[in-house]
Design a protein around this motif. Sequence first.
Motif, PDB file in Angstrom:
ATOM      1  N   ALA A   1      35.857  -0.197  60.286  1.00 52.33           N
ATOM      2  CA  ALA A   1      36.085  -0.851  59.255  1.00 52.33           C
ATOM      3  C   ALA A   1      35.415  -0.548  57.922  1.00 52.33           C
TER       4      ALA A   1
ATOM      5  N   TRP B   1      38.352   2.477  69.136  1.00 51.34           N
ATOM      6  CA  TRP B   1      37.748   1.995  68.035  1.00 51.34           C
ATOM      7  C   TRP B   1      37.645   2.788  66.679  1.00 51.34           C
ATOM      8  N   LYS B   2      37.846   2.179  65.586  1.00 52.12           N
ATOM      9  CA  LYS B   2      37.555   2.841  64.355  1.00 52.12           C
ATOM     10  C   LYS B   2      36.789   1.912  63.465  1.00 52.12           C
TER      11      LYS B   2
ATOM     12  N   ALA C   1      43.335  -8.313  67.404  1.00 47.99           N
ATOM     13  CA  ALA C   1      42.216  -7.284  67.235  1.00 47.99           C
ATOM     14  C   ALA C   1      40.961  -7.918  67.605  1.00 47.99           C
TER      15      ALA C   1
ATOM     16  N   ASP D   1      42.344  -9.068  55.520  1.00 48.80           N
ATOM     17  CA  ASP D   1      43.235  -8.278  55.995  1.00 48.80           C
ATOM     18  C   ASP D   1      42.985  -7.926  57.442  1.00 48.80           C
ATOM     19  N   ASP D   2      42.704  -8.885  58.313  1.00 51.47           N
ATOM     20  CA  ASP D   2      42.462  -8.992  59.713  1.00 51.47           C
ATOM     21  C   ASP D   2      41.285  -8.067  60.269  1.00 51.47           C
TER      22      ASP D   2
ATOM     23  N   LYS E   1      40.024  -5.267  58.716  1.00 51.39           N
ATOM     24  CA  LYS E   1      40.495  -3.990  58.411  1.00 51.39           C
ATOM     25  C   LYS E   1      39.324  -3.295  57.418  1.00 51.39           C
ATOM     26  N   SER E   2      39.135  -4.402  56.259  1.00 53.49           N
ATOM     27  CA  SER E   2      38.162  -4.119  55.295  1.00 53.49           C
ATOM     28  C   SER E   2      37.449  -5.478  54.716  1.00 53.49           C
TER      29      SER E   2
ATOM     30  N   ASP F   1      42.459  -2.066  68.115  1.00 49.22           N
ATOM     31  CA  ASP F   1      43.706  -2.818  68.024  1.00 49.22           C
ATOM     32  C   ASP F   1      44.437  -2.602  69.591  1.00 49.22           C
TER      33      ASP F   1
ATOM     34  N   SER G   1      36.825 -10.575  55.126  1.00 54.49           N
ATOM     35  CA  SER G   1      37.905  -9.924  55.079  1.00 54.49           C
ATOM     36  C   SER G   1      39.326 -10.763  55.019  1.00 54.49           C
TER      37      SER G   1
ATOM     38  N   TYR H   1      33.107  -1.933  63.454  1.00 53.65           N
ATOM     39  CA  TYR H   1      34.302  -1.228  64.045  1.00 53.65           C
ATOM     40  C   TYR H   1      35.246  -2.447  64.597  1.00 53.65           C
ATOM     41  N   ARG H   2      36.442  -1.692  64.502  1.00 55.11           N
ATOM     42  CA  ARG H   2      37.804  -2.727  64.915  1.00 55.11           C
ATOM     43  C   ARG H   2      38.492  -1.867  65.824  1.00 55.11           C
TER      44      ARG H   2
END
Length: 329
Positions: free
Chosen positions: A255, A252-253, A232, A287-288, A290-291, A246, A285, A243-244
Amino acid sequence: MNVSKLLTCPVLALALAGAMGAPAASAADAAQPFTQPAEAASHATRASVLGAANAGSRVVTVGEHGIVLLSDDDGKSYRQADKVPLRATLNAVHFADPQQGWAVGHWGAILHTADGGRTWQTQRLDTKIDQPLFSVYFRDTMHGVAVGLWSLMLRTEDGGKTWTQVELPHPAAQKGADANLYAVFAGGPGALLVAAERGRILRSVDDGATWTYVETGYQGSFWAGTYLKSGALLVGGLKGTIYRSDDAGASWKPAASPAKSSVTAFREQDGKVFATALDGVLLTSADDGKSFVATQRADRLPLTAAAVASSGVLLQYSKAGVVAAGSRH
């Protein structure tokens, strides 16, 4: 470029100080004090740190006045480098292996070390205009990219003996490539990314030979980026925005993050992702990426850089220099 916005960040205020300065005719005179060798300073560990990197088990930091610090005991103590040829502000540092490293900064300076940061030599300097370089990345000891103000991108294939300016494409609906480029980082095999202004990310899938823009939908600046062990990608910047991706940076989305303090650096350690930020904020974080959850120092000391010691301890640096390991003041 909105200079007033940039200067609200202590990191960029240091990096840009003088960059919008004297006319070209007096640029060489303005550069002269900064082209002298860095001096030994009794306050070296209290000078602003803008970049940090691992050189094997050693940690190397760079910052204002050309001060380079070395730690061989997991951040418990630091000493100045023996020789730095410039006293210009250095914004970033990267090592391709424990011995070979590069630092970049004001006046387009690129410095190289072949002994783990103990001594440095100038590979590039442009005293005609103070166009700072903000970030540098080397895939190996031969292939590197440096980026900076006004879409300045330089590329080398011979370990920095020669640097060639990269002609970047124009973003859609723009006449030229003029955005500031803040952080260049790996994006996986053969891939490089650059965190930039206006929510844009530059992406290369051929080791920096060609580049395309990716629009994230965000309108602010990204100041930092990282490639996680999972594959990621993360970028972060103004107002705590992260932003993250995958899919190797193609899309991008956002976080989830509760903080509004601008992100300055990412580090990954023991299954967690850390982000330093202004106002004394540290984001974590589990959870890799994500948050994130946030903690804040009571003194709101602006955090500007980070490194991971060989022991696994997260080392933090600030506008006021080295932050004592474990310090929560």
